[in-house]
Design an enzyme around this catalytic site. Structure first.
Site, short mmCIF file in Angstrom:
data_model
loop_
_atom_site.label_atom_id
_atom_site.label_comp_id
_atom_site.label_asym_id
_atom_site.label_seq_id
_atom_site.Cartn_x
_atom_site.Cartn_y
_atom_site.Cartn_z
N LYS A 149 16.05 -68.67 -11.87
CA LYS A 149 16.67 -68.92 -12.98
C LYS A 149 15.15 -69.71 -13.19
O LYS A 149 14.62 -70.41 -12.23
CB LYS A 149 17.64 -69.43 -13.11
CG LYS A 149 18.19 -71.28 -12.39
CD LYS A 149 18.69 -72.02 -13.08
CE LYS A 149 17.97 -73.61 -13.09
NZ LYS A 149 18.35 -73.96 -11.93
N HIS A 179 22.56 -70.59 -7.51
CA HIS A 179 22.67 -70.88 -5.45
C HIS A 179 24.04 -71.64 -6.13
O HIS A 179 24.89 -71.54 -4.77
CB HIS A 179 21.75 -71.76 -5.28
CG HIS A 179 21.92 -73.18 -5.51
ND1 HIS A 179 20.76 -73.92 -7.09
CD2 HIS A 179 22.30 -74.47 -5.29
CE1 HIS A 179 21.37 -75.06 -7.57
NE2 HIS A 179 22.22 -75.21 -6.58
N LYS A 183 27.64 -71.95 -3.81
CA LYS A 183 28.38 -72.98 -2.85
C LYS A 183 29.71 -72.80 -2.96
O LYS A 183 30.26 -72.05 -3.28
CB LYS A 183 28.66 -74.24 -4.09
CG LYS A 183 27.26 -74.85 -4.26
CD LYS A 183 26.95 -75.63 -5.61
CE LYS A 183 26.57 -76.03 -6.23
NZ LYS A 183 26.16 -77.00 -5.32
N GLU A 217 24.81 -85.57 -12.63
CA GLU A 217 24.03 -86.16 -11.17
C GLU A 217 23.16 -87.31 -11.16
O GLU A 217 22.84 -88.29 -12.74
CB GLU A 217 22.66 -85.14 -11.59
CG GLU A 217 22.92 -83.79 -11.26
CD GLU A 217 21.89 -82.98 -11.00
OE1 GLU A 217 22.09 -82.70 -9.94
OE2 GLU A 217 21.28 -82.22 -11.77
N ASP A 236 18.76 -75.29 -17.70
CA ASP A 236 18.59 -75.49 -16.53
C ASP A 236 19.67 -75.40 -15.61
O ASP A 236 20.31 -74.69 -14.72
CB ASP A 236 17.77 -76.65 -16.31
CG ASP A 236 18.32 -77.61 -14.91
OD1 ASP A 236 16.99 -76.64 -13.43
OD2 ASP A 236 18.26 -78.28 -14.28
N HIS A 241 24.31 -71.87 -14.25
CA HIS A 241 25.39 -72.00 -13.74
C HIS A 241 27.07 -72.39 -13.33
O HIS A 241 27.48 -72.04 -13.47
CB HIS A 241 24.74 -73.71 -12.86
CG HIS A 241 23.76 -73.57 -11.66
ND1 HIS A 241 22.70 -72.47 -10.81
CD2 HIS A 241 22.62 -74.52 -11.71
CE1 HIS A 241 21.33 -72.74 -11.06
NE2 HIS A 241 21.65 -74.04 -11.13
N LYS A 340 21.31 -85.90 -16.55
CA LYS A 340 20.67 -85.95 -15.48
C LYS A 340 20.52 -88.18 -15.32
O LYS A 340 20.46 -87.95 -16.49
CB LYS A 340 19.16 -85.79 -15.67
CG LYS A 340 19.00 -84.38 -14.76
CD LYS A 340 18.06 -83.65 -14.20
CE LYS A 340 17.56 -82.60 -13.76
NZ LYS A 340 18.62 -82.39 -12.23
C1 BG6 Z 1 19.13 -76.47 -9.79
C2 BG6 Z 1 19.17 -77.04 -10.75
O1 BG6 Z 1 19.59 -75.19 -10.05
O2 BG6 Z 1 20.12 -76.66 -9.63
C3 BG6 Z 1 18.70 -78.64 -10.72
O3 BG6 Z 1 17.71 -77.31 -11.45
C4 BG6 Z 1 19.53 -79.76 -10.56
O4 BG6 Z 1 18.17 -79.44 -11.97
C5 BG6 Z 1 20.39 -78.72 -9.31
O5 BG6 Z 1 19.42 -80.60 -9.66
C6 BG6 Z 1 21.66 -79.07 -8.53
O6 BG6 Z 1 22.31 -78.91 -7.83
P1 BG6 Z 1 22.45 -78.71 -6.08
O7 BG6 Z 1 23.16 -77.30 -5.69
O8 BG6 Z 1 21.32 -79.11 -5.71
O9 BG6 Z 1 23.56 -80.04 -6.28
#
Ligand code: BG6
Length: 472
Positions: A149, A179, A183, A217, A236, A241, A340
């Site tokens: 992505k 991704h 998970k 986060e 993002d 996601h 963030k």
């Molecule tokens: C990524 C984003 O795809 O996912 C990041 O680009 C983000 O900005 C991250 O921090 C969060 O996923 P994980 O699994 O790394 O906590």
């Protein structure tokens, strides 16, 4: 009161046929390769769950094989000496190449052994150029394309990228990586919903008041301005996601986990999804952090971070409210949020149920709604409800049943790569779905670009801006 259960997992069987394969990473010298892709690959190889694999790196940096091998070894970390990982590491090679040039790409192919997977770990614009160059390159039969992505920047650019990709490989060989789909807790939504009798009948507008999907986060920009300042929190995290999580929470029970059946189900849910009320001013919020203290780190304002163009007004926190216009979900708001540099790093989907029809007179005490919470880090499940507490038998007490899922067997990138090597697109986003996800957020991106929804601020290390649209 909290009751905790701990669950143990059963390892999945390896299903690849054991013949040789090659993973060619374009953009091998970049941050994504070192931070996520190679560690995931190392874990997969160490678990003995991958085919005999040749790993080829290609990038613009003038590295030699030794430099690259060290990079791979560092990223494999504790897995570097385990059987298959050690063999792949020993034989890995690096080619300095301009991957947007057909001749350079042809040169890379001469090193391929067995079925080829090409991973585009490149900025979106370079990915498009590399794909345009690949149209003129004869690829080995069965070559897979693996893309990161953001997949396009709008519904129409995603559609044109899809058209370009199908000139190189058929849809079933195209893996659009998300991704989050790798998970284990995200996948646990399926087990929770469809392998139990007791939750699913309650998951509809008859009983559900609202659903919040939150991924806040405590990470800030972390030196990723080159990518992030053009993306922002909406693209993002939410467009990608969090919409996948929404699809898993709202889809109808699939007949099986056959990739076609399963992805038809998620696509149907996303096709029914749109902005709540249709007005971005009411149903979206964008914000960016100012200077502040996060734990023991003093963070500069986002706008002051190296590589950021403040005039872009890139958001570091986004919220939007969506409606899933199906018989089951009509009338239930879904609030999606990701930010963030937030102190309270909260990562969960929360289903808030409606009040009971009536509580008998004579029962008293704190009332709180029933909530089902799926945590994405820590990986857990919680059910909040009310019982008659200890002491006064007519006094109500809140209680939570919690189950700790523990981490998955593989990191998400390992899980996703396993799907690629096994030709299993279950954990990849299908082309039409990638377009739908842009279609859903487009009214919001348009309104934001037109300045119709002003960007607000929150200090780094706070809980985010005032006026959040969340309920739970
Ligand atoms: C990524 C984003 O795809 O996912 C990041 O680009 C983000 O900005 C991250 O921090 C969060 O996923 P994980 O699994 O790394 O906590």
């Amino acid at each position: 009161m909290v009751l905790i259960l701990v669950l143990t997992g059963q390892a999945r069987r390896m299903t690849n046929d054991g013949s040789a394969q090659t993973l060619l990473i374009l953009g091998a010298s970049g941050d994504l390769t070192a931070r996520l892709l190679l560690p995931g690959l190392g874990a997969l190889l160490a678990a003995g769950d991958a085919p005999p694999l040749t790993l080829l790196g290609a990038g613009t940096d003038e590295w030699d094989d030794e430099h690259w091998r060290q990079r791979v070894s560092d990223a494999f970390g504790e897995h570097r000496d385990a059987g298959q990982a050690a063999r792949t590491l020993e034989a890995t090679r690096y080619h300095s190449a301009d991957v947007t040039k057909a001749d350079d790409l042809r040169r890379l192919l001469s090193d391929v052994d067995g079925t080829l997977s090409i991973f585009f770990a490149l900025p979106p614009a370079v990915t498009v150029k590399a794909c345009e160059a690949l149209v003129d390159v004869e690829l080995p039969e069965g070559t897979r394309l693996v893309l990161e992505k953001p997949f396009g920047t709008s519904a129409s650019s995603a559609a044109s990228l899809n058209r370009l990709l199908t000139r190189i490989a058929p849809e079933e060989k195209i893996h659009r990586v998300d991704h989050f789909l790798g998970k284990s807790t995200v996948l646990n939504i399926l087990g929770l919903r469809f392998a139990n009798r007791i939750f699913e009948p309650l998951l509809s507008s008859e009983h559900v008041e609202s659903v919040d999907i939150v991924f806040d986060e405590d990470l800030a920009l972390e030196g990723r301005a080159g990518y992030y300042d053009k993306a922002g929190a909406l693209a993002d995290m939410i467009q990608s996601h969090l919409l996948q999580i929404l699809a898993l929470l709202t889809m109808e029970a699939p007949q099986s986990l056959d990739p076609q059946v399963f992805r038809d189900g998620t696509a149907e849910a996303l096709r029914a999804t749109r902005l709540w009320g249709g007005d971005p001013k009411e149903s979206s919020l964008r914000a960016r952090y100012t200077a502040g203290k996060l734990g023991d780190r003093q963070l500069p304002a986002y706008a002051e971070e190296k590589g950021v163009d403040p005039a872009r007004e890139t958001e570091t926190l986004a919220e939007l409210v969506l409606a899933v216009d199906t018989w089951r979900w009509a009338g239930v708001p879904f609030r999606l949020r990701s930010g963030k540099a937030v102190a309270n790093s909260r990562k969960e989907a929360v289903i808030t149920f409606k009040e009971p029809q009536r509580i008998p007179d004579g029962l008293h005490g704190p009332e709180r709604p029933n909530r089902l919470r799926v945590g994405f880090g820590p990986d857990m499940l919680a059910l909040d409800f009310t019982i008659n507490g200890p002491g006064d038998p007519f006094e109500l007490d809140p209680i939570s049943l919690e189950a700790d899922f523990g981490p998955g067997e593989l990191p998400p990138y390992g899980e996703v790569l396993r799907g690629v090597f096994e030709d299993d697109p279950l954990l990849s986003v299908r082309g039409d779905t990638a377009e739908q996800c842009w279609r859903i957020v487009e009214p919001v991106t348009k309104a934001w670009h037109a300045g119709e929804v002003p960007i607000v601020e929150y200090p780094a290390g706070s809980d985010g801006p005032d006026g959040s649209l969340l309920t739970a």
